[in-house]
Design a protein around this motif. Structure first.
Motif, mmCIF file in Angstrom:
data_model
loop_
_atom_site.group_PDB
_atom_site.id
_atom_site.type_symbol
_atom_site.label_atom_id
_atom_site.label_comp_id
_atom_site.label_asym_id
_atom_site.label_seq_id
_atom_site.Cartn_x
_atom_site.Cartn_y
_atom_site.Cartn_z
ATOM 1 N N VAL A 276 24.881 31.466 -13.173
ATOM 2 C CA VAL A 276 26.307 31.412 -12.863
ATOM 3 C C VAL A 276 26.744 32.808 -12.456
ATOM 4 N N VAL A 277 27.277 32.923 -11.256
ATOM 5 C CA VAL A 277 27.682 34.227 -10.721
ATOM 6 C C VAL A 277 29.188 34.269 -10.534
ATOM 7 N N ALA A 278 29.808 35.289 -11.094
ATOM 8 C CA ALA A 278 31.227 35.546 -10.885
ATOM 9 C C ALA A 278 31.363 36.620 -9.817
ATOM 10 N N ALA B 4 32.724 32.644 -16.217
ATOM 11 C CA ALA B 4 31.319 32.274 -16.041
ATOM 12 C C ALA B 4 30.611 32.154 -17.390
ATOM 13 N N LEU B 5 30.939 33.046 -18.314
ATOM 14 C CA LEU B 5 30.366 32.998 -19.656
ATOM 15 C C LEU B 5 30.760 31.699 -20.349
ATOM 16 N N GLY B 6 32.031 31.299 -20.183
ATOM 17 C CA GLY B 6 32.490 30.051 -20.782
ATOM 18 C C GLY B 6 31.779 28.838 -20.229
ATOM 19 N N VAL B 7 31.558 28.822 -18.913
ATOM 20 C CA VAL B 7 30.866 27.703 -18.279
ATOM 21 C C VAL B 7 29.412 27.628 -18.761
ATOM 22 N N ALA B 8 28.728 28.764 -18.753
ATOM 23 C CA ALA B 8 27.324 28.777 -19.177
ATOM 24 C C ALA B 8 27.191 28.400 -20.645
ATOM 25 N N ALA C 234 21.355 23.216 -20.109
ATOM 26 C CA ALA C 234 20.554 24.407 -19.805
ATOM 27 C C ALA C 234 20.040 24.986 -21.113
ATOM 28 N N ARG C 235 18.912 25.687 -21.017
ATOM 29 C CA ARG C 235 18.327 26.354 -22.187
ATOM 30 C C ARG C 235 18.309 27.865 -22.032
ATOM 31 N N CYS C 236 18.306 28.334 -20.796
ATOM 32 C CA CYS C 236 18.274 29.776 -20.528
ATOM 33 C C CYS C 236 19.134 30.054 -19.306
ATOM 34 N N ALA C 237 20.205 30.792 -19.498
ATOM 35 C CA ALA C 237 21.168 31.024 -18.419
ATOM 36 C C ALA C 237 21.311 32.506 -18.124
ATOM 37 N N ALA D 82 24.773 41.794 -15.829
ATOM 38 C CA ALA D 82 24.217 40.479 -16.130
ATOM 39 C C ALA D 82 23.878 40.360 -17.604
ATOM 40 N N VAL D 83 23.975 39.143 -18.125
ATOM 41 C CA VAL D 83 23.490 38.836 -19.470
ATOM 42 C C VAL D 83 22.614 37.602 -19.407
ATOM 43 N N VAL D 84 21.603 37.568 -20.260
ATOM 44 C CA VAL D 84 20.753 36.397 -20.432
ATOM 45 C C VAL D 84 21.195 35.685 -21.701
ATOM 46 N N LEU D 85 21.488 34.392 -21.574
ATOM 47 C CA LEU D 85 21.835 33.564 -22.717
ATOM 48 C C LEU D 85 20.713 32.569 -22.975
ATOM 49 N N VAL D 86 20.314 32.421 -24.238
ATOM 50 C CA VAL D 86 19.302 31.433 -24.597
ATOM 51 C C VAL D 86 19.827 30.549 -25.717
ATOM 52 N N ALA D 87 19.400 29.313 -25.725
ATOM 53 C CA ALA D 87 19.849 28.349 -26.730
ATOM 54 C C ALA D 87 19.111 28.562 -28.046
#
Length: 326
Positions: free
Chosen positions: A81-83, A122-126, A135-138, A167-172
């Protein structure tokens, strides 16, 4: 158990070219002074993209650094997701270009347009997509080339902005479902289109060219910023049963030093707990929050378990806040 989006890695990218306040006259013919800019904004310099640099190129560079710090390959990413308010082109999205650049061939990618609040959106959407199992890794990226949409004859706006990407990597991961969890606790998003004209671009825009320049009624934006940001931060804390005293770090949108200082005081935080990059980066719009987060995390300032408030306001008007535990 509750699925949480954990911040696994952060990365930033800034163009090599640095233009100081004193250098604006030489670089762009701006008749101004370092003292005039610093007094009103706290800005001392900004980074300006080279002719060949684009939003996708800078975003991909920031994404690679975030993935490296997370210890993950690009192939692990199933959501980008790109803002951005300065995309490479009308389509395809800047996100799919970054998806290809990092080697992600599964999942999906798209852009979010919310100007300077874009990263929080974008953070809220991801976060929502990770919570619901889509998704598992955003990768959540803010990337901007505002130097291409500035009116360099308007001293009141052109001195305020710079270029960059974060950028940040989010993982579940599984959490307990309460405010002690790590990761994104909640996001709170708002907009009010009645005020769209006080900060807008008067035409199309793209980081590879485009038509249209940024226009801003600075005093009006400032007036809305102080009240709306204070309210949305209170909203976020109340939603999680937390108090201002629980907050360890404020990572704000880097628009103006006076607004940042006001929000730090609102939360009762000492200055060393407020991440400030506006003096060196200027306002990088959707990139400012992830750039500030990447810098603080890269220096080891933010420790595991620290509660952070991320907040911003931008054209739309849009505004929002996120609570996250590192």
């Amino acid at each position: 158990m509750t699925i949480r989006a954990i911040i696994a890695g952060c990365g930033g990218y800034l163009p090599e070219r640095v233009v100081t306040n004193d250098g604006l006259a030489e670089a762009f013919g701006i008749e101004t002074s370092d003292a005039w800019i610093r007094e009103r904004t706290g800005i001392g310099q900004r980074h300006i993209a080279a002719p060949g640099e684009t939003a996708s190129g800078m975003g991909a560079a920031a994404a690679r650094r975030a993935l490296e710090r997370a210890g993950l390959p690009g192939a692990a990413v199933d959501l980008v997701v790109v803002a951005t308010a300065t995309p490479d082109s009308a389509f395809p999205s800047t996100a799919v270009r970054i998806q290809a650049a990092i080697g992600s061939t599964s999942g999906f990618a798209f852009d979010v347009g919310a100007a300077c609040t874009g990263f929080v959106y974008a953070l809220g959407v991801a976060d929502a997509m990770i919570r619901t199992g889509q998704a598992r890794c955003a990768l959540v990226i803010g990337t901007e080339v505002f130097s291409r949409i500035l009116d360099w004859t308007d001293r009141g706006t052109c001195v305020l902005f710079g270029d960059g990407a974060g950028a940040v990597v989010l993982v579940a991961e599984e959490g307990r479902g309460d405010a002690s969890d790590r990761g994104i606790l909640s996001t709170h998003l708002h907009s009010d289109g009645r005020f769209g004209d006080i900060l807008h671009v008067d035409g199309g825009a793209g980081s590879t060219g485009g038509i249209g320049l940024l226009r801003m009624a600075g005093k009006e934006v400032f007036r809305h910023a102080v009240t709306k940001l204070a309210a949305v931060v209170d909203e976020a804390l109340a939603a999680n049963g937390l108090a201002q005293s629980d907050v360890r770090w404020l990572i704000p949108h880097q628009a103006n030093a006076r607004i940042i200082d006001a929000m730090g005081k609102k939360l009762g935080l000492p200055k060393e707990r407020v991440v400030v990059t506006v003096d060196r980066h200027a306002n990088t719009s959707a990139a400012s929050i992830p750039l500030a987060l990447a810098e603080a995390a890269g220096k080891g300032l933010i420790e595991r378990g620290d509660l952070m408030v991320l907040e911003g306001i931008g054209g739309g008007l849009t505004w929002g806040a996120a609570l996250a535990r590192f």
